[in-house]
Structures are given as structure tokens and as C-alpha cells.
Motif scaffolding. Structure first.
Motif, PDB file in Angstrom:
ATOM      1  N   LYS B  40     -68.164  87.653  62.452  1.00  7.67           N
ATOM      2  CA  LYS B  40     -68.290  87.451  63.067  1.00  7.67           C
ATOM      3  C   LYS B  40     -67.027  86.707  63.468  1.00  7.67           C
ATOM      4  CE  LYS B  40     -66.377  84.891  58.199  1.00  7.67           C
ATOM      5  NZ  LYS B  40     -66.223  84.782  57.065  1.00  7.67           N
ATOM      6  N   ALA B  96     -72.037  76.921  65.208  1.00  6.83           N
ATOM      7  CA  ALA B  96     -70.637  77.360  64.081  1.00  6.83           C
ATOM      8  C   ALA B  96     -69.941  76.241  63.172  1.00  6.83           C
ATOM      9  CB  ALA B  96     -69.464  77.390  65.531  1.00  6.83           C
ATOM     10  N   SER B  97     -69.268  76.869  62.289  1.00  5.50           N
ATOM     11  CA  SER B  97     -69.098  76.023  61.473  1.00  5.50           C
ATOM     12  C   SER B  97     -67.204  75.887  61.266  1.00  5.50           C
ATOM     13  CB  SER B  97     -69.278  76.550  59.819  1.00  5.50           C
ATOM     14  OG  SER B  97     -67.989  77.870  59.656  1.00  5.50           O
ATOM     15  N   SER B 112     -65.642  79.093  62.744  1.00  7.58           N
ATOM     16  CA  SER B 112     -65.655  81.274  63.262  1.00  7.58           C
ATOM     17  C   SER B 112     -67.711  80.567  62.980  1.00  7.58           C
ATOM     18  CB  SER B 112     -66.048  81.188  60.980  1.00  7.58           C
ATOM     19  OG  SER B 112     -67.149  80.518  60.290  1.00  7.58           O
ATOM     20  N   THR B 113     -67.645  81.719  64.083  1.00  5.55           N
ATOM     21  CA  THR B 113     -69.291  81.658  64.607  1.00  5.55           C
ATOM     22  C   THR B 113     -69.149  83.028  64.869  1.00  5.55           C
ATOM     23  OG1 THR B 113     -70.650  81.018  66.016  1.00  5.55           O
ATOM     24  CG2 THR B 113     -68.186  81.372  66.727  1.00  5.55           C
ATOM     25  N   THR B 114     -70.900  83.665  64.753  1.00  9.90           N
ATOM     26  CA  THR B 114     -71.083  84.594  64.915  1.00  9.90           C
ATOM     27  C   THR B 114     -72.169  84.722  66.435  1.00  9.90           C
ATOM     28  OG1 THR B 114     -73.177  84.199  64.062  1.00  9.90           O
ATOM     29  CG2 THR B 114     -72.099  85.057  62.305  1.00  9.90           C
TER      30      THR B 114
END
Lengths: 432, 436
Positions: B40, B96-97, B112-114
């Protein structure tokens, strides 16, 4: 991508899963004992975590235990019960800073595990029962917890909907049990009950942290030593496949400012079924994200709610839609929600909705790898749901699931129960 | 344009963390904490504009502006929308959220994103710097926030807390609900939002924190380029005006009835001295106050156990201290069957602590507990980033916490007990079950 986990069975039959993870500052550990969820046992099971935490042979009172945790650099201990489908889980978990950050060595792991093992496996037993005053006080605390459900109106509405919907299934049982059972529970009967499940029910230990498998195994053998007898064969399955004959509607009134609407659907899809991943994607498109149909249409377009979402009770095959609304707008909100569910059933899903949902779900799965407890929870879901999905398998499944499969899932979904927690008067422009 | 950003690297050797610190022209702090191995990536872009910043002086003119309650929060909601629609959807396209929150002291926008981190960072920088408010979108938001306010009105813990704030404070805006009231948000217009936006959403009044497996220099370049193309001028001074708040409490007791199973009890002590403190001195007072409260109220101490055994409290009973630049207070509370008895027992325990004092063993045990608990939380990108900025905006440094904690002495904690937990500056807020 997923760290390799290491599994073994301890001499007393408890399964140990260790997940090495150098990136965490902590060592996290959790012990779970599985039990069936049922009306006559739920209160007993729910009373256990706090009674066990109150006194073990090693730490016979709360002050002794709390001081030991403080000496362990503020280790966090938590005991609780969880409901996953018609399975009731008793848990004890502990998280502490890794010894290398505070100039301590391997004995941190041993001390942490021995607290966990002592609480679950070596409780304080006096005259063939748990300590009487602990049981009496924790009965009072549990009664408050049961009565306290009303304090959180959103949670209360969800729980009421599930109780009504599953009145004839074990899932309708509240995870903290029933007030009327408490009186009959004695220190001796509770201990007899616990001894039985500790001895014979499935149990697992998880450890996550920057450690070596052999040191974890050695420490676990030493700390989780309690004796267990012959294992019972399997716990009863969760009832997932239910066709509602008609939609029930229940309205209850309380003097509240905001009404809560909860709609319960039967999906007839179990965790291990081939359509499970399609159902997860379905839920994401309908109401799992801020880009979903529910948020977009109920909140952003119609301005009728601050929160509105759908979520899966994944081990029970139930989908719940929940919203906080102005009680006088109930019909309008329900209509918009039902239109969204209908659109899903007709396969009205745009490429963007599908793609965004896929990406969002994959992001959640990957981000979960950065949290020790989410990692443990996914393993536990595999145990309860009768199928272990690896992260890669889930991601591939989500990437491959197509509109036809989502439609196939959508066609199985039926509205079962609508619950409305309504304010006492229908219009309250400025509260009381 | 070649504008050189200042930068430094801070080693936090105990926790084996490194923080890259930059100042981006014209005056925005950027922090990057690399977290190798994390999937993350998390970023929070924050404006030093919270619900208590409701009164300020406009440069040069001497004009004073007073805002209706709930403007900072309303602005937070409204930045998520522009002429192309809703920003959530654009983050969703990258998986992403995204979210945002408003506290008393600042507003944070985060994701946050991966995957697709640079695109998400660009989006965050863009949407926060490109306001779009119309009559129509403002009026739509009044409906949504109206429901948010109603939701909190039914939340007993929120109510008991704000009732206490209203009792501790005569005039300070910390008394008011962050979201405002249905009436106050009805007074918000697009012009007012633009006005506040121009005041507070200038890089000189903002900060950005990025955590995750990222390259700090790349992040720095990207942020620099994004900010540079907007041609900001240096920010004039923002003069935040706080009302003259007396040291005394506004009232000693407030009681309200709600649908609850058991009474809720909050006891507060107002700490007026905090307004004189800055930086490490503020952090030190906060840390010392926490240890002092632990020594009286923690579950490892006798009081908690006596109250629990008498079923006057449950395991959520808690005592904490909040300190900002312009206000500070102690809050002790939880659910109880008997608020009057609980009140008496707590006041007796405070008096007893003053008579008997604390032991060195107790003090060291709680210090160790606080240190380890703090370090444990460095698993969480969100914890580090959000708290770093919250500390920054009140002029303190999150990474100084362990060092400050080690400096505190038992003697100073004992003096604080005498100074802060005094009967003259306490108030009680109670929620009683509504009889139906």
C-alpha cells in the motif's frame, strides 16, 4: 506476492500457522477456538472470553495481567467472540513490539505466547469451576453489552434485520447471546462447557512477524501446552440456501433523529461456491464503494443519505443494504435502492463500473497484506468457509469474472426482509 | 523554472525508519516515509484549516470575518466534486480508495493504493487545488450533510462529548460540532466557500505526507512540478482570532436524555495553561499528562479494578488528555449504571493520588507501556502520516515523542497533578436513558 506461510500441528492437535513478515514492527499472535453458533450455547460461549481474561493461573487477577502487558512494552491483548456464518469463534489475540526495537531478544516471543496460552489453556479454576466472583461480575458486564446494542442505532438496525430474517435459522442468534440465559449459568457449568470445547473443538494458532519458523514452533510447543482429548468430528454446516416465500416488512419506532433502513437479501451463494467471486464483484458494483450504484444514486444524485452501502455476510450468503435516512423519505429511498438491484439483475453494468470495482477489490486484497490481522482473518475465512483462496487466486478470479457470471449471481438474489427503524414522528424538521 | 527545494533526511534509528523532508516553493512541507515491503502507498494532503478556525483577519484591510459553524467540513465535502463530477470515481479508476476528514484543527484529503501511485498523487494534488462550487452543488450537499448531522445527533458518545465541550468552554469554537448545525450550514454559499478556500488552501498553509514503498526524489519532483505550474505567490499572514476564553468552566454539569441502555458519563478538566506552550514543551506536557492519568486510571491500577468489580465501569472506561495550541482538557469517562457514585469515586481517587503520590515503579512501567504502544503503531502508514501532520499543525514533532517521553520526570508529573486536576476547573456531562 504472499509471504510463504509455515504450518504444523502442535502435540495437542492445535494447528499452528506462522507467517514471516519482516516489514512489521510487531509480533502478532491469535488463538481461535471454533464452536457452532446455536441459541442454547451462544451465551455460554460469549461469556467465556472475559471470564478467561479475568484470571489465569499465571495471572490470577486483572491487575497482575495488565502489569505484565505493560512490562511487555505495552502489549495489546484482546479476547472476544466472532460470528462467521453459523460458526461462533472464541478468540484471544496479542500484539507486541518486536524485541529487536527495544533491545530485547527472543524471550519476548515466549512471554507473549505464554500469556496467550495461559489465558486460554490454563485458567484459574477453584473448586471445580471458574472463580465465582469473576463469573458474577462478567455476567453483569455481558448483560450490559447485550442491552447496549441499542446504543449504536446503525448496528442495532442491522442486527434486528438479521434476527427477523433468520428467526428460524441459527444465524439469527446474537453473538453475545441472550439475557435470559445468564441466570442459569454457574461457575461450574461454564467451566464444564469450556473444558469440553477446549479439549475437543477445532483450534488454531496464528503468529505473524519477523521470526524464524523453528523458533516460533519451539516457543508455541512450550507455551500452548494444555492437554486436549479426542477431537469431535466437524461442526454443523451453515444453512446458506434459502428461498424466501415473500418479503417481510418490519417497522419499529424509537425517538431518534435519523431513520435507519436495512434490506436483507438471500444470495444462495456460499463462500466455496463457483459463483462466490462473481458475488463479491456484484456487491462491489452495487454498493461496496463510493463509485457504486447505491452511493451514486441515493447519495450523490438524490441527496437522500450520508451513508448507504451494501455488504456481504460472506459465510451466510446474505447481502445487506443499509442507509441512514430521513424517515419521511423512506418510500423514495427504497424505490431507488430496488431500482439499482433490478438494474443489476438485468445486467445493466457499464464497463467502467465493472473495471473500477475489479480494481478496487484487488487493491483491498493487496492492501490487506500490510495488516497482520487481515492476513490472519483471511486464513480463518478459509477454515470456516471450507475453501482456502490464495490472494493470487482471488485476484485472478476477480480479473476474469465477466458480465455473464455477475448476471448469473444477480439472478439468484432475492429480497427477504426490509427493516425500518423509524423516528417517533414522521417529520422532524429541527429535532426536538 | 529552477526553484530549489530545501531538504533533509531524518533518521529515526530506534524504529529503523527514515523520513525525507522537503519544503516545496512557496512554503509547503512535504514528507516522504519509505516503507519497503509494503504493498500500500498512502498520501494525505492537508490544509491547516479546521472547525475552530472560524474567525480570522483579512490581510491589510483589518476586516474581521466570522464563519458560520461547519464551513471547513462543508468545504471538505465540496472539493470532492467539480464540473466533471465526483472525484471518488477518478480514484476508483486506479483501484484507489480516497477519503477526507475534518478535525477541530485541520482538514485532510487522502488516498491509499497499491497501483498507479503517481497518477493518484497527481489526482490528489489536482482536485484539492481546483475548487468548483456552484449554487446547485452547495444546495445538494446541504441535504447530505444534514443527514450526517442527524446521524451524529443519535450517537450518544458524540453527544456526551460535545455537551462536555459546551460546559468546559464559554466561547472557544471547540464547543461547536465540526459539521455545524442544519441551520448554520444553510447559511453557506459558493462565495463564502471560495473566500475561505483562497485563505486557507494555499501551499503555505498546507502539508503533504506520503508513506509506502516509493522513491522520495520522484515524489518530490512530481509535487514540485504540480505546485510550480499554478503560479502561487507567497502567502500573506493568516491571523486566526480566538475569543478570549476564561480559565473557568462555563457550567459544572449538563444532563441529557437519549435512547441508551445505560447512562454515559464524561468528566472533564480544563487546562488553560497550555496556550503558553509551544513545540517540545507542549509535547512534553501532553506526554506527562498521559502518564499521570495512566498512573491513576489505567486498568493496571487499583482504581480501575475497584470500579470494575463494583460494576460501575466496563473495560472501555478511559482517561485521556487532548492538547492543542488554544485549548486543552482531560477527559475521563465511559458507561456506568451510577454516574453520581462514579463521580464521587473518581474525585476521591484524585484527592488520594495528591496525598499519596506515585511510585517510581509505577512511573517507569507506564513510561515503558507508552513507548512500546507508540512504536507498535508504526505498522500503520495512516497512523504515521495523519499524526505527523496533526502534530505539525500544532507546532510539535511526532518523531520527538520517544525522546520527550524519556525526559519526563516523576516530580513534574506530580506537579501537573496538583496543577491540572483541580475541582475549580471541572465539568460533568451525563446522558441518561430516556424513559419511554
Amino acid at each position: 506476492m504472499t509471504a510463504d506461510s509455515y504450518g504444523t500441528v502442535l502435540p495437542n492437535g492445535i494447528r499452528l500457522t506462522f507467517i514471516p513478515a519482516a516489514k512489521f514492527k510487531t509480533i502478532s499472535m491469535a488463538l481461535f477456538i471454533h464452536q457452532e453458533l446455536s441459541a442454547d450455547k451462544a451465551t455460554l460461549t460469549a461469556l467465556l472470553p472475559s471470564v478467561l481474561e479475568r484470571g489465569s493461573r499465571l495471572y490470577p487477577d486483572n491487575m497482575a495481567l495488565r502489569r505484565a502487558l505493560e512490562e511487555l512494552y505495552g502489549a495489546e491483548l484482546s479476547t472476544d467472540v466472532h460470528k462467521k456464518g453459523e460458526r461462533h469463534l472464541l478468540s484471544c489475540s496479542l500484539e507486541m513490539i518486536h524485541g529487536k526495537y527495544v533491545g530485547e531478544g527472543e524471550q519476548m516471543l515466549r512471554r507473549g505466547l505464554s500469556i496467550l496460552g495461559g489465558i486460554m489453556g490454563d485458567p484459574l479454576v477453584v473448586d471445580g469451576g471458574f472463580k465465582e466472583e469473576y463469573v458474577a461480575q462478567e455476567k453483569e458486564q455481558l448483560a450490559n453489552l447485550i442491552r447496549g446494542l441499542i446504543n449504536d442505532k446503525a448496528l442495532y438496525a442491522v442486527e434486528r434485520c438479521l434476527q427477523i430474517m433468520c428467526a428460524r435459522e441459527r444465524y439469527g442468534v446474537f453473538k453475545y447471546g441472550r439475557l435470559e440465559d445468564l441466570e442459569r449459568i454457574s461457575p461450574a457449568s461454564l467451566w464444564r462447557y469450556y473444558r469440553e470445547i477446549l479439549s475437543a473443538n477445532p483450534a488454531e494458532l496464528y503468529v505473524v512477524g519477523d521470526l524464524e519458523a523453528r523458533q516460533v514452533e519451539a516457543a508455541a510447543r512450550e507455551a500452548i501446552y494444555f492437554h486436549r482429548g479426542p477431537q469431535r468430528d466437524g461442526l454443523p454446516e451453515t444453512e446458506v440456501y434459502v428461498e424466501p416465500s415473500e418479503v417481510s416488512f418490519v417497522e419499529e419506532r424509537l425517538p431518534v433523529e435519523q431513520a435507519k433502513l436495512v434490506m436483507g437479501y438471500r444470495t444462495n451463494i456460499a463462500y466455496r461456491d463457483p459463483l462466490y467471486i462473481a458475488l463479491v464483484v456484484y456487491n462491489g458494483i452495487l454498493g461496496g464503494f463510493p463509485h457504486s450504484k447505491l452511493f451514486l444514486n441515493v447519495r450523490e444524485k438524490a441527496s437522500l443519505a450520508y451513508y448507504v452501502y451494501s455488504r456481504l455476510e460472506r459465510h451466510k450468503g446474505i447481502l445487506l443494504i443499509s442507509a441512514g435516512i430521513d424517515g419521511s423519505k423512506y418510500e423514495q429511498v427504497r424505490q431507488i435502492i430496488e431500482q439499482q438491484v433490478e438494474a443489476m439483475a438485468h445486467g445493466q453494468i457499464s464497463d467502467v463500473e465493472l473495471e473500477n470495482t475489479r480494481r478496487g477489490l484487488i487493491n483491498q486484497l493487496r492492501a490487506g497484506e500490510d495488516n497482520p490481522y487481515q492476513f490472519i482473518n483471511r486464513q480463518l475465512d478459509g477454515e470456516v468457509g471450507g475453501r482456502h483462496y490464495t490472494i493470487d487466486e482471488l485476484i485472478r478470479g476477480i480479473e476474469e469474472v465477466g458480465p455473464e457470471e455477475i448476471k448469473a449471481a444477480a439472478e439468484k438474489i432475492r429480497l427477504d426482509t426490509v427493516y425500518l427503524l423509524q423516528g417517533e414522528e414522521r417529520t422532524m424538521p429541527h429535532g426536538h | 523554472m529552477a526553484i530549489k527545494s530545501r531538504h533533509s533526511v531524518r533518521e529515526f534509528s530506534e524504529l529503523q525508519e527514515k523520513l525525507f523532508c522537503y519544503t516545496i516553493y512557496p512554503g509547503m512541507p512535504l514528507y516522504v516515509l519509505p516503507k519497503p515491503g509494503y504493498q500500500k502507498k498512502y498520501a494525505i494532503f492537508a490544509a491547516h484549516f479546521g472547525s475552530i478556525d472560524n474567525r480570522f483577519r483579512v490581510d491589510g484591510t483589518g476586516e474581521e470575518l466570522i464563519l458560520p459553524e461547519g464551513v471547513a467540513h462543508f468545504l471538505e465535502h465540496k472539493l470532492f466534486e467539480d464540473e466533471r463530477g465526483n472525484v471518488f470515481d477518478r480514484f476508483a479508476a486506479y483501484g484507489a480508495s480516497s477519503n477526507a476528514f475534518t478535525s477541530f484543527t485541520y482538514t485532510g484529503y487522502l488516498f491509499s493504493t497499491t497501483d498507479h501511485f503517481p497518477e493518484c498523487l497527481e489526482l490528489l494534488l489536482d482536485f484539492v487545488q481546483e475548487p468548483y462550487f456552484t449554487e446547485e452543488t452547495v444546495s445538494k450537499e446541504q441535504g447530505i450533510i444534514g443527514q450526517e448531522i442527524r446521524m451524529y445527533e443519535d450517537d450518544p458518545e458524540w453527544r456526551v462529548y460535545f455537551d462536555l465541550m459546551q460546559s468546559l468552554y464559554h466561547r472557544h469554537p471547540v464547543r461547536e460540532d465540526i459539521a455545524g448545525t442544519v441551520e448554520s450550514i444553510a447559511r453557506i454559499t459558493p462565495e463564502l466557500l471560495y473566500h475561505c478556500y483562497r485563505r486557507f488552501y494555499h501551499p503555505g498553509n498546507m502539508a503533504l505526507f506520503v508513506a509506502g514503498d516509493v522513491d522520495p526524489e520522484q515524489v518530490r519532483r512530481q509535487v514540485e512540478e504540480n505546485i510550480a505550474r499554478r503560479n502561487y505567490r507567497e502567502l500573506g499572514e493568516i491571523v486566526r482570532l480566538q475569543p478570549n476564553e476564561p480559565a473557568t468552566v462555563a457550567r459544572q454539569r449538563i444532563t441529557r436524555e437519549m435512547v441508551v441502555s445505560e447512562p454515559l458519563f464524561n468528566l472533564g478538566f480544563k487546562d488553560p495553561a497550555v496556550t503558553r506552550l509551544e513545540g517540545d514543551a507542549l509535547l512534553r506536557r501532553e506526554s506527562a499528562m498521559e502518564i499521570m492519568l495512566d498512573m491513576i486510571f489505567a486498568p493496571s491500577e487499583p482504581l480501575f479494578n475497584e470500579l470494575y468489580e463494583d460494576t460501575l465501569i466496563d473495560d472501555r472506561f478511559n482517561a485521556g488528555y487532548t492538547a492543542e495550541k488554544s485549548y486543552a482538557f482531560v477527559l475521563i469517562g465511559g458507561e456506568t449504571r451510577d454516574p453520581e457514585q462514579l463521580y464521587e469515586r473518581i474525585m476521591e481517587a484524585i484527592a488520594r493520588a495528591k496525598r499519596v503520590g506515585f511510585s517510581a515503579e509505577q512511573f517507569e512501567r507506564h513510561r515503558r507501556d507508552r513507548l512500546g504502544s507508540f512504536m507498535r503503531r508504526f505498522n500503520s502508514l495512516e497512523f504515521i502520516a495523519n499524526n505527523y501532520l496533526a502534530y505539525l499543525f500544532r507546532g510539535t514533532d511526532l518523531f520527538n515523542y520517544p525522546a520527550v517521553l524519556r525526559q519526563i520526570t516523576l516530580e513534574e508529573v506530580q506537579l501537573l497533578l496538583e496543577e491540572v486536576l483541580v475541582p475549580e476547573r471541572h465539568a460533568v456531562s451525563i446522558i441518561l436513558p430516556k424513559k419511554s
